[in-house]
Scaffold this motif. Structure first.
Motif, PDB file in Angstrom:
ATOM      1  N   VAL A 175     -20.424 -20.430 -24.657  1.00 32.14           N
ATOM      2  CA  VAL A 175     -19.401 -21.118 -23.859  1.00 32.14           C
ATOM      3  C   VAL A 175     -18.013 -20.825 -24.429  1.00 32.14           C
ATOM      4  O   VAL A 175     -17.072 -20.523 -23.686  1.00 32.14           O
ATOM      5  CB  VAL A 175     -19.678 -22.634 -23.790  1.00 32.14           C
ATOM      6  CG1 VAL A 175     -18.533 -23.378 -23.137  1.00 32.14           C
ATOM      7  CG2 VAL A 175     -20.981 -22.905 -23.043  1.00 32.14           C
ATOM      8  N   GLY A 176     -17.874 -20.887 -25.749  1.00 31.66           N
ATOM      9  CA  GLY A 176     -16.598 -20.563 -26.375  1.00 31.66           C
ATOM     10  C   GLY A 176     -16.190 -19.114 -26.142  1.00 31.66           C
ATOM     11  O   GLY A 176     -15.006 -18.820 -25.946  1.00 31.66           O
ATOM     12  N   ILE A 177     -17.154 -18.214 -26.144  1.00 39.43           N
ATOM     13  CA  ILE A 177     -16.847 -16.804 -25.879  1.00 39.43           C
ATOM     14  C   ILE A 177     -16.391 -16.626 -24.437  1.00 39.43           C
ATOM     15  O   ILE A 177     -15.466 -15.857 -24.160  1.00 39.43           O
ATOM     16  CB  ILE A 177     -18.063 -15.916 -26.202  1.00 39.43           C
ATOM     17  CG1 ILE A 177     -18.361 -15.969 -27.697  1.00 39.43           C
ATOM     18  CG2 ILE A 177     -17.827 -14.482 -25.760  1.00 39.43           C
ATOM     19  CD1 ILE A 177     -19.707 -15.412 -28.079  1.00 39.43           C
ATOM     20  N   ILE A 178     -17.005 -17.344 -23.515  1.00 39.23           N
ATOM     21  CA  ILE A 178     -16.572 -17.278 -22.112  1.00 39.23           C
ATOM     22  C   ILE A 178     -15.131 -17.761 -21.995  1.00 39.23           C
ATOM     23  O   ILE A 178     -14.315 -17.143 -21.293  1.00 39.23           O
ATOM     24  CB  ILE A 178     -17.529 -18.079 -21.214  1.00 39.23           C
ATOM     25  CG1 ILE A 178     -18.871 -17.359 -21.109  1.00 39.23           C
ATOM     26  CG2 ILE A 178     -16.933 -18.317 -19.832  1.00 39.23           C
ATOM     27  CD1 ILE A 178     -19.985 -18.174 -20.476  1.00 39.23           C
ATOM     28  N   PHE A 179     -14.784 -18.848 -22.700  1.00 38.93           N
ATOM     29  CA  PHE A 179     -13.401 -19.323 -22.684  1.00 38.93           C
ATOM     30  C   PHE A 179     -12.455 -18.267 -23.259  1.00 38.93           C
ATOM     31  O   PHE A 179     -11.345 -18.069 -22.752  1.00 38.93           O
ATOM     32  CB  PHE A 179     -13.260 -20.629 -23.462  1.00 38.93           C
ATOM     33  CG  PHE A 179     -13.923 -21.821 -22.820  1.00 38.93           C
ATOM     34  CD1 PHE A 179     -14.221 -21.846 -21.470  1.00 38.93           C
ATOM     35  CD2 PHE A 179     -14.245 -22.925 -23.576  1.00 38.93           C
ATOM     36  CE1 PHE A 179     -14.832 -22.943 -20.881  1.00 38.93           C
ATOM     37  CE2 PHE A 179     -14.850 -24.039 -23.003  1.00 38.93           C
ATOM     38  CZ  PHE A 179     -15.135 -24.045 -21.649  1.00 38.93           C
ATOM     39  N   LEU A 180     -12.880 -17.575 -24.317  1.00 34.96           N
ATOM     40  CA  LEU A 180     -12.061 -16.500 -24.887  1.00 34.96           C
ATOM     41  C   LEU A 180     -11.899 -15.336 -23.912  1.00 34.96           C
ATOM     42  O   LEU A 180     -10.819 -14.750 -23.811  1.00 34.96           O
ATOM     43  CB  LEU A 180     -12.690 -15.986 -26.183  1.00 34.96           C
ATOM     44  CG  LEU A 180     -12.302 -16.695 -27.458  1.00 34.96           C
ATOM     45  CD1 LEU A 180     -13.188 -16.259 -28.610  1.00 34.96           C
ATOM     46  CD2 LEU A 180     -10.845 -16.443 -27.790  1.00 34.96           C
ATOM     47  N   LEU A 181     -12.964 -14.988 -23.199  1.00 33.93           N
ATOM     48  CA  LEU A 181     -12.873 -13.905 -22.215  1.00 33.93           C
ATOM     49  C   LEU A 181     -11.935 -14.278 -21.074  1.00 33.93           C
ATOM     50  O   LEU A 181     -11.132 -13.449 -20.621  1.00 33.93           O
ATOM     51  CB  LEU A 181     -14.263 -13.563 -21.670  1.00 33.93           C
ATOM     52  CG  LEU A 181     -15.158 -12.759 -22.608  1.00 33.93           C
ATOM     53  CD1 LEU A 181     -16.597 -12.754 -22.098  1.00 33.93           C
ATOM     54  CD2 LEU A 181     -14.635 -11.342 -22.760  1.00 33.93           C
TER      55      LEU A 181
ATOM     56  N   PHE B 294      -5.955 -23.634 -17.217  1.00 33.51           N
ATOM     57  CA  PHE B 294      -7.356 -23.904 -17.542  1.00 33.51           C
ATOM     58  C   PHE B 294      -7.552 -23.983 -19.055  1.00 33.51           C
ATOM     59  O   PHE B 294      -8.191 -24.906 -19.562  1.00 33.51           O
ATOM     60  CB  PHE B 294      -8.254 -22.818 -16.936  1.00 33.51           C
ATOM     61  CG  PHE B 294      -9.690 -22.917 -17.359  1.00 33.51           C
ATOM     62  CD1 PHE B 294     -10.521 -23.885 -16.816  1.00 33.51           C
ATOM     63  CD2 PHE B 294     -10.213 -22.049 -18.309  1.00 33.51           C
ATOM     64  CE1 PHE B 294     -11.851 -23.990 -17.214  1.00 33.51           C
ATOM     65  CE2 PHE B 294     -11.529 -22.141 -18.702  1.00 33.51           C
ATOM     66  CZ  PHE B 294     -12.361 -23.120 -18.154  1.00 33.51           C
ATOM     67  N   SER B 295      -6.983 -23.038 -19.788  1.00 31.00           N
ATOM     68  CA  SER B 295      -7.116 -23.045 -21.252  1.00 31.00           C
ATOM     69  C   SER B 295      -6.448 -24.268 -21.862  1.00 31.00           C
ATOM     70  O   SER B 295      -6.952 -24.837 -22.836  1.00 31.00           O
ATOM     71  CB  SER B 295      -6.518 -21.770 -21.851  1.00 31.00           C
ATOM     72  OG  SER B 295      -7.320 -20.664 -21.536  1.00 31.00           O
ATOM     73  N   LEU B 296      -5.325 -24.678 -21.291  1.00 32.01           N
ATOM     74  CA  LEU B 296      -4.655 -25.885 -21.766  1.00 32.01           C
ATOM     75  C   LEU B 296      -5.544 -27.102 -21.540  1.00 32.01           C
ATOM     76  O   LEU B 296      -5.698 -27.947 -22.424  1.00 32.01           O
ATOM     77  CB  LEU B 296      -3.317 -26.067 -21.046  1.00 32.01           C
ATOM     78  CG  LEU B 296      -2.527 -27.317 -21.406  1.00 32.01           C
ATOM     79  CD1 LEU B 296      -2.103 -27.285 -22.871  1.00 32.01           C
ATOM     80  CD2 LEU B 296      -1.312 -27.449 -20.500  1.00 32.01           C
ATOM     81  N   TRP B 297      -6.161 -27.183 -20.363  1.00 33.31           N
ATOM     82  CA  TRP B 297      -7.065 -28.286 -20.056  1.00 33.31           C
ATOM     83  C   TRP B 297      -8.259 -28.295 -21.018  1.00 33.31           C
ATOM     84  O   TRP B 297      -8.627 -29.346 -21.535  1.00 33.31           O
ATOM     85  CB  TRP B 297      -7.530 -28.181 -18.607  1.00 33.31           C
ATOM     86  CG  TRP B 297      -8.500 -29.240 -18.227  1.00 33.31           C
ATOM     87  CD1 TRP B 297      -8.236 -30.519 -17.848  1.00 33.31           C
ATOM     88  CD2 TRP B 297      -9.932 -29.106 -18.219  1.00 33.31           C
ATOM     89  NE1 TRP B 297      -9.412 -31.190 -17.594  1.00 33.31           N
ATOM     90  CE2 TRP B 297     -10.467 -30.348 -17.818  1.00 33.31           C
ATOM     91  CE3 TRP B 297     -10.806 -28.063 -18.497  1.00 33.31           C
ATOM     92  CZ2 TRP B 297     -11.832 -30.564 -17.707  1.00 33.31           C
ATOM     93  CZ3 TRP B 297     -12.159 -28.281 -18.384  1.00 33.31           C
ATOM     94  CH2 TRP B 297     -12.660 -29.520 -17.990  1.00 33.31           C
ATOM     95  N   VAL B 298      -8.842 -27.126 -21.253  1.00 36.68           N
ATOM     96  CA  VAL B 298      -9.973 -27.032 -22.185  1.00 36.68           C
ATOM     97  C   VAL B 298      -9.530 -27.442 -23.584  1.00 36.68           C
ATOM     98  O   VAL B 298     -10.217 -28.206 -24.275  1.00 36.68           O
ATOM     99  CB  VAL B 298     -10.575 -25.606 -22.198  1.00 36.68           C
ATOM    100  CG1 VAL B 298     -11.544 -25.426 -23.352  1.00 36.68           C
ATOM    101  CG2 VAL B 298     -11.263 -25.305 -20.883  1.00 36.68           C
ATOM    102  N   GLY B 299      -8.373 -26.962 -24.034  1.00 38.92           N
ATOM    103  CA  GLY B 299      -7.872 -27.303 -25.359  1.00 38.92           C
ATOM    104  C   GLY B 299      -7.632 -28.791 -25.520  1.00 38.92           C
ATOM    105  O   GLY B 299      -7.984 -29.391 -26.547  1.00 38.92           O
ATOM    106  N   ARG B 300      -7.047 -29.412 -24.506  1.00 41.24           N
ATOM    107  CA  ARG B 300      -6.807 -30.859 -24.571  1.00 41.24           C
ATOM    108  C   ARG B 300      -8.112 -31.647 -24.554  1.00 41.24           C
ATOM    109  O   ARG B 300      -8.213 -32.698 -25.174  1.00 41.24           O
ATOM    110  CB  ARG B 300      -5.925 -31.296 -23.412  1.00 41.24           C
ATOM    111  CG  ARG B 300      -4.495 -30.868 -23.590  1.00 41.24           C
ATOM    112  CD  ARG B 300      -3.635 -31.349 -22.463  1.00 41.24           C
ATOM    113  NE  ARG B 300      -2.244 -30.994 -22.702  1.00 41.24           N
ATOM    114  CZ  ARG B 300      -1.302 -31.112 -21.810  1.00 41.24           C
ATOM    115  NH1 ARG B 300      -1.578 -31.570 -20.596  1.00 41.24           N
ATOM    116  NH2 ARG B 300      -0.064 -30.773 -22.101  1.00 41.24           N
TER     117      ARG B 300
END
Length: 168
Positions: A142-148, A11-17
Motif C-alpha cells: 500500500v505504501g509503495i502504491i502511494f509512492l508510485l 491525495f498525498s496530502l490527505w493520506v499524509g494527514r
C-alpha cells in the motif's frame, strides 16, 4: 497536466494527514508499556509488537506524502545550481529509468510477501504474543502504491520544468 498534479498532491496530502494520526496510538502504546513496566513491574506482552507495527506503518504509508513535500534524502549540492530546465530533464530521466522500475519490482515482491503472510496465517515468532503479520506486511505494498502515485505527480512536474524552464 496541472489538474493531475493538483489531484495527486491533494491525495498525498490527505493520506499524509490521515497517516499522521498513527502517532497517537503509537504514543499511547509506549506510555502504557512504560507505566506497566516501571509503575507495576508488569511489562506487557503486546506493546513492543504494536509499537513496531505502528512505526512501520507510519513510515511506509507516509512515504508518498514525504515525497510530495520534498523531504526525502537528496544529494543536490550540484543539482540545485543547475537551471530548472536541466533539473527537469535529469529528474525525468531518473524517474523513468530508476524510480518507477525499482518501485514496480519492489511492489511485485511486497505484494507477494503480504499475500503469502495472509495465505499462510503467518504469526510473529519473536515474541510470546505471536501477532498476525498480514496487516503490517500489507502496509508495504500500500505504501509503495502511494509512492508510485506521488511519483507520477513528480514526473509530471519534472516534465513541466524540462519543457518550460520553471517548476510548477
Amino acid at each position: 497536466m496541472a489538474r493531475t498534479i493538483t489531484w495527486i498532491d491533494t491525495f498525498s496530502l490527505w493520506v499524509g494527514r490521515t497517516v499522521c494520526w498513527l502517532v497517537i496510538p503509537l504514543f499511547m502504546v509506549m506510555v502504557i508499556e512504560i507505566v506497566a513496566l516501571y509503575a507495576f513491574i508488569a511489562p506487557t506482552m503486546w506493546a513492543y509488537d504494536m509499537s513496531r507495527f505502528l512505526a512501520g506503518a507510519f513510515f511506509m504509508l507516509g512515504a508518498g506524502y514525504a515525497l510530495s513535500k520534498g523531504v526525502h534524502i537528496r544529494a543536490d549540492f550540484i543539482y540545485r545550481n543547475w537551471p530548472p530546465k536541466v533539473q527537469g530533464m535529469v529528474d525525468t530521466v531518473l524517474y523513468l529509468v530508476f524510480y518507477f522500475p525499482g518501485l514496480l519490482v519492489f511492489l511485485f515482491m511486497a505484494t507477494d510477501f503480504a499475500y503469502l503472510s495472509w495465505f499462510r496465517g503467518e504469526r510473529g515468532m519473536d515474541t510470546a504474543w505471536m501477532p498476525h503479520m498480514g496487516p503490517i506486511k500489507t502496509a508495504l505494498p500500500v505504501g509503495i502504491i502511494f509512492l508510485l502515485i506521488q511519483g507520477i505527480s513528480e514526473l509530471l512536474k519534472s516534465i513541466y520544468a524540462a519543457t518550460r524552464g520553471r517548476w510548477p
